[in-house]
Scaffold this motif. Structure first.
Motif, PDB file in Angstrom:
ATOM      1  N   THR C  89       0.799  -0.778  -0.138  1.00 12.10           N
ATOM      2  CA  THR C  89       0.230  -0.112   0.526  1.00 12.10           C
ATOM      3  C   THR C  89       0.681   1.497  -0.115  1.00 12.10           C
ATOM      4  OG1 THR C  89      -1.560  -0.928   1.627  1.00 12.10           O
ATOM      5  CG2 THR C  89      -2.168   1.553   1.400  1.00 12.10           C
ATOM      6  N   GLN C 100      -6.507   5.433  -7.820  1.00 13.51           N
ATOM      7  CA  GLN C 100      -5.636   6.163  -9.812  1.00 13.51           C
ATOM      8  C   GLN C 100      -4.018   5.110  -9.620  1.00 13.51           C
ATOM      9  OE1 GLN C 100      -7.732   7.725 -10.981  1.00 13.51           O
ATOM     10  NE2 GLN C 100      -8.470   8.491  -9.953  1.00 13.51           N
ATOM     11  N   LEU C 101      -4.223   4.988  -8.940  1.00 10.44           N
ATOM     12  CA  LEU C 101      -2.122   4.395  -9.332  1.00 10.44           C
ATOM     13  C   LEU C 101      -2.547   2.965  -9.685  1.00 10.44           C
ATOM     14  CD1 LEU C 101       0.238   5.791  -5.944  1.00 10.44           C
ATOM     15  CD2 LEU C 101       0.532   6.208  -8.491  1.00 10.44           C
ATOM     16  N   ALA C 103      -4.656   2.088 -11.635  1.00 10.54           N
ATOM     17  CA  ALA C 103      -4.696   2.846 -12.976  1.00 10.54           C
ATOM     18  C   ALA C 103      -3.907   3.020 -14.248  1.00 10.54           C
ATOM     19  CB  ALA C 103      -6.006   3.567 -13.671  1.00 10.54           C
ATOM     20  N   ARG C 149      -7.194  -2.051  -5.740  1.00 16.85           N
ATOM     21  CA  ARG C 149      -6.342  -1.706  -6.729  1.00 16.85           C
ATOM     22  C   ARG C 149      -5.545  -2.175  -7.863  1.00 16.85           C
ATOM     23  NH1 ARG C 149      -1.090  -0.603  -3.695  1.00 16.85           N
ATOM     24  NH2 ARG C 149      -0.319  -3.029  -4.348  1.00 16.85           N
TER      25      ARG C 149
END
Ligand code: ATP
Ligand code: MG
Lengths: 337, 292, 237
Positions: C89, C100-101, C103, C149
């Motif tokens: 994380t 967002q990270l 993607a 994620r």
């Protein structure tokens, strides 16, 4: 930077004897060269050779710190300057004999090194690099301070009288200083070797290899780390004092960060932690700029930098690596015969 | 009182420069965990490029932007050629790399532009700012440009994808790779930005200290002091540190007798050592396990 | 069905130490496969080797393309999402930024926004905490965030390293239900490393057991679950 040691360590007994003989022969050859060379060269070259020895001492002192305890310093120019000024002031203001100024410089620098080493105790890696970098950058300004001007000569600096050869020896001042410096160099080399092999040295190297393990073994970390700083500063101070006597002049701008960089460079080029490498490193910082300046004025920094990059990429263990190649060749040669 | 306000404002103005240098140092520290001892020389070289462009008749602001672009590219090239291959080398080798860079840039600048000091123009002039005697227009300009820069950087890191990727790469390189971020290029980008930020610092301070190859030595030291004070892991802290150190320097110089310009560098030394010993993580840095 | 991932003669090294000694296995497209083994058997190492995070030799083909010589980030771009052991994380960033990270390799900002919403639907806890620093989430919430994620990549293959670690039994059941749903609805192939063998075997089609860097058993999950040795060492009955 210890891979080389590891590869060398498991050598068989027979090979050790060969190694010993190779390195003994090498040492004797070097010593003879050191003794004989001045007899055949001009005074200016002798002067340069003397400076070569002086810087070799300074590099050895840094090697003792880094190779011994794993700390390293970008601030050696500060202790070098302190030694130089101590010697110059004692000679010019108190008429002390130049030989006696050396232990005095050593003492002053030892104290200064310990004092700086105390806060440095809590620093490691990049932080120590930063603190010592700051020390080297600030030193010239400290030397210029108005309060000390009557002693230090301020920006102008001090002129130091060149000593004559003693006992009416029929040799030039330069040659005498060379042999005197050589003697001091050999003494410091011997002292350093003995120190690294002593209890203190082993404690320091235990710290270098692993701090946590060393403290578990009961090594007094603060004591030995500070001591390492102090001894290194003391030897650097002796180099500074000798440098002042040889150059006959001290001035703040002679001891800038550039000098600290040169000493650091010399250590990297010679091989970190390898005392004989100090001679090679010193040759690098004394003679490379000369050659470079002959090609173009102001070029020496660029040549320094470029060669340093070559060293860290091609022979990261410096002269030590080259010496080991040489030794391997010599061994092969001896075996085949 | 007038003197006090005056000195604080002047301190903020020089502090702006220290803030920029500190920011440049922190950007690289965040990316590779090393202090760039050549940051000052890089900034100096950029300033010379700007000076050269202006000499050739390029208008100031165009020269300014061109210099930023060239410095940015230069920073990336330095990272790719010199420091990327050293990525796993021990700290001593890294320091040697920075020192080599320092020596090369200093010497090449001297060879190209010689060591005589040169005037560097200020786009803001040096009239009193808004008719007040407190600070000059150039000092106000220094503060203004720095604030704009900070806002832009904040926006970049906070709101753009690439800014987010750079933060991720700096904080957890392994995880960043696992979401598809090219960490190597993020480091190079950090170098480019640090180099460009340093160029701004150089161009802003050059009208004050004059342009010459050794102009940045003391300023870098103050940049380091600021970065350390703010906490090396915090860009925000670096900026605050810069302003604090600038003010501190000016006040000490004014109110403590005998401590003028003469002790500028020793003060920075004392500041660095004190902060490192007393509060190694600075004012805003996060606690990190000390690297051995 | 065709193989999505094929592994042949995989050997991996930590310095001089060899951790994997020639693994061979493959994952059917659309399947759920579990990798079981004792502590230190080499499960994490296998996942790391697939993503080229450690030095390894052998052939790994993903969708027919050899992975050798590709960097970790390029392998991720092919559609392999890896939820590492310990979750990875970004603790100092917000929950939303973490998503967002995930993607990062995608360009369709519309689809990304939709997927963030979808993740919040899967894991409502994350929606409540979307602006909070991820480091302040509980361990279980962080595990959900890690899975979310990874899903943000829209992966074709998902590698999960002990997703149930540190979670309460109820949460684990939820998590596995979600994984099963993702596998069914989104056609994501899953390779899951687990200590909680019972649950993993329940959702998996195939199972592999590894011991000191070698595969010692392979087969249908149900067959492996019925094996007496496996029952004794991993299921505890
Ligand atoms: N970074 C490392 N350096 C050296 N050896 C390692 C490293 N990581 C793992 N190993 C070794 O490799 C072997 C396999 O480790 P791995 O992490 O793959 O085990 P694992 O099956 O995931 O175990 P666990 O269930 O405990 O997570 C072990 O013997 C371990 O000690
Ligand atoms: Mg594991």
């Amino acid at each position: 930077m210890s891979t080389i040691q590891e590869t060398v360590a498991p050598a068989a007994a027979a090979r050790v004897t060969i190694r010993r003989s190779v390195s003994t022969i090498a040492q004797i050859v070097v010593l003879l060269l050191l003794l004989a060379t001045p007899l055949f060269v001009k005074n200016f070259v002798i002067f340069q050779l003397t400076m070569w020895l002086v810087y070799a001492i300074a590099i050895m002192a840094l090697n003792l710190l880094t190779g011994g305890s794993g700390q390293f310093s970008l601030g050696q120019s500060a202790f070098y300057a302190l030694g130089a000024y101590t010697s110059a002031i004692l000679m010019e203001h108190a008429d002390v004999n130049y030989v006696l100024t050396l232990p005095a410089s050593a003492l002053v620098c030892f104290v200064a090194g310990v004092l700086f080493g105390l806060p440095a105790l809590r620093l490691s890696g990049v932080y120590l690099a930063l603190a010592t970098f700051a020390l080297a950058t600030a030193m010239p300004q400290l030397l210029k301070l108005g309060v000390f001007e009557s002693w230090t000569g301020g920006v102008q600096g001090l002129v130091v009288t060149k000593p004559d050869a003693p006992f009416h020896l029929p040799i030039s001042q330069d040659m005498w200083l060379y042999y005197f410096t050589l003697l001091v160099t050999l003494l410091i080399y011997a002292a350093s070797v003995n120190l690294l092999n002593s209890r203190t040295g082993r404690a320091m190297m235990a710290i270098r290899d692993n701090e946590i393990a060393a403290s578990a073994l009961g090594v007094n970390l603060p004591l030995y780390k500070t001591l390492a700083f102090g001894i290194s500063a003391a030897f650097t101070g002796i180099a500074g004092a000798l440098g002042a006597i040889v150059v006959q002049f001290v001035a703040p701008d002679g001891y800038t960060i550039q000098l600290a960089i040169a000493i650091f460079l010399g250590m990297v080029v010679g091989g970190v932690g390898w005392l004989p490498g100090s001679l090679a490193g010193s040759a690098f910082i004394v003679f490379v700029p000369n050659v470079a300046e002959n090609i173009s004025k102001g070029l020496s920094g660029a040549v320094f930098g470029a060669l340093l990059i070559v060293v860290i990429f091609v022979v990261p263990h410096g002269a030590r690596q080259v010496a080991l190649y040489g030794e391997a060749l010599a061994k092969k040669f001896l075996k085949n015969n | 009182m007038e003197l006090f306000v005056n000195q604080v404002l002047a301190g903020i103005a020089t502090g702006a420069i220290y803030a920029c240098m500190a920011l440049a140092v922190v950007m690289i520290y965040q990316a590779i965990d090393h202090l760039n001892f050549a940051q000052g020389e890089m900034a100096m070289f950029s300033t010379f490029i700007a000076w050269q462009l202006i000499q050739w008749g390029v208008p100031y602001w165009i020269a300014f932007v061109l210099t930023l672009a060239i410095s940015f590219a230069g920073g990336i090239i330095i990272e790719r050629l010199l420091f990327k291959p050293l990525a796993h080398a021990p700290i001593l080798t890294h320091v040697a790399g920075f020192i080599a860079l320092f020596a090369i840039i200093n010497s090449v600048a001297g060879l190209t532009w010689d060591f005589t000091i040169k005037q560097f123009p200020s786009p803001f002039g040096s009239r009193p700012f808004l008719g007040s005697q407190l600070i000059s227009t150039h000092q106000a300009g220094m503060i203004g440009v720095t604030l704009v820069l900070l806002l832009m950087l904040y926006g970049f890191f906070r709101f753009t994808r690439i800014g987010l990727a750079m933060r991720a790469a700096a904080s957890l390189p392994e995880s960043a790779r696992l979401v598809g971020i090219n960490v190597g290029w993020m480091i190079a980008l950090g170098w480019g930005m640090a180099s460009a930020i340093g160029a701004i610092a150089g161009m802003l301070i050059a009208p004050v200290v004059f342009l010459e190859p050794n102009m940045m030595g003391g300023i870098l030291l103050y940049g380091f002091a600021s970065a350390v004070l703010g906490g090396l892991s915090s860009p925000f802290g670096a900026v605050i540190g810069g302003f604090l150190v600038g003010i501190f320097e000016n006040l000490v110089g004014t109110y403590i007798p005998g401590v003028g310009n003469e002790l500028k560098l020793p003060i920075a030394l004392a500041l660095i050592v004190t902060v490192l010993v007393v509060k190694p993580n600075g004012l805003f840095g996060r606690t990190v396990v000390q690297r051995v | 069905m065709s193989s999505l991932l094929e592994i042949e003669d995989l050997r991996a090294y930590y310095g001089q130490v060899q951790a994997l000694h020639g693994l061979q296995f493959s994952l059917e497209d659309g399947s759920v496969t579990t990798l079981l083994g004792a502590n230190g058997a080499g499960k994490t190492t296998t996942l790391r080797a697939i993503c080229n995070m450690i030095r390894s030799t052998g052939n790994i083909r993903f969708d027919g393309k050899p992975l050798a010589g590709r960097s970790t980030e390029d392998i991720v771009k092919l559609g392999i999402a890896h939820v590492p052991q310990g979750r990875g994380t970004f603790t100092r960033m917000t929950v939303e930024e973490n998503l967002q990270l995930g993607a990062m390799t995608r360009r369709d900002s519309r689809g990304i926004a939709d997927d963030v919403e979808r993740m919040y639907d899967h894991f409502p806890k994350l929606r409540e905490r979307s602006d909070q620093q991820a480091g302040t989430l509980s361990g279980g919430e962080q595990q959900m965030l890690a899975v979310a994620r990874a899903l943000m990549l829209r992966p074709r293959l998902m590698l999960l390293d002990e997703p149930s670690f540190g979670l309460a039994p109820l949460v684990v059941r939820d998590l596995f239900a979600i994984l099963a749903r993702i596998n069914r609805d989104d056609k994501v192939t899953i390779l899951v490393v687990e200590q909680n063998a019972q649950l993993a075997l329940a959702i998996a089609g195939q199972a592999y057991v590894i011991e000191t860097g070698r595969i010692v058993m392979a087969g249908e999950a149900s067959a492996v679950a019925d094996n007496e040795d496996i029952r004794k060492s991993y299921l505890g009955y």
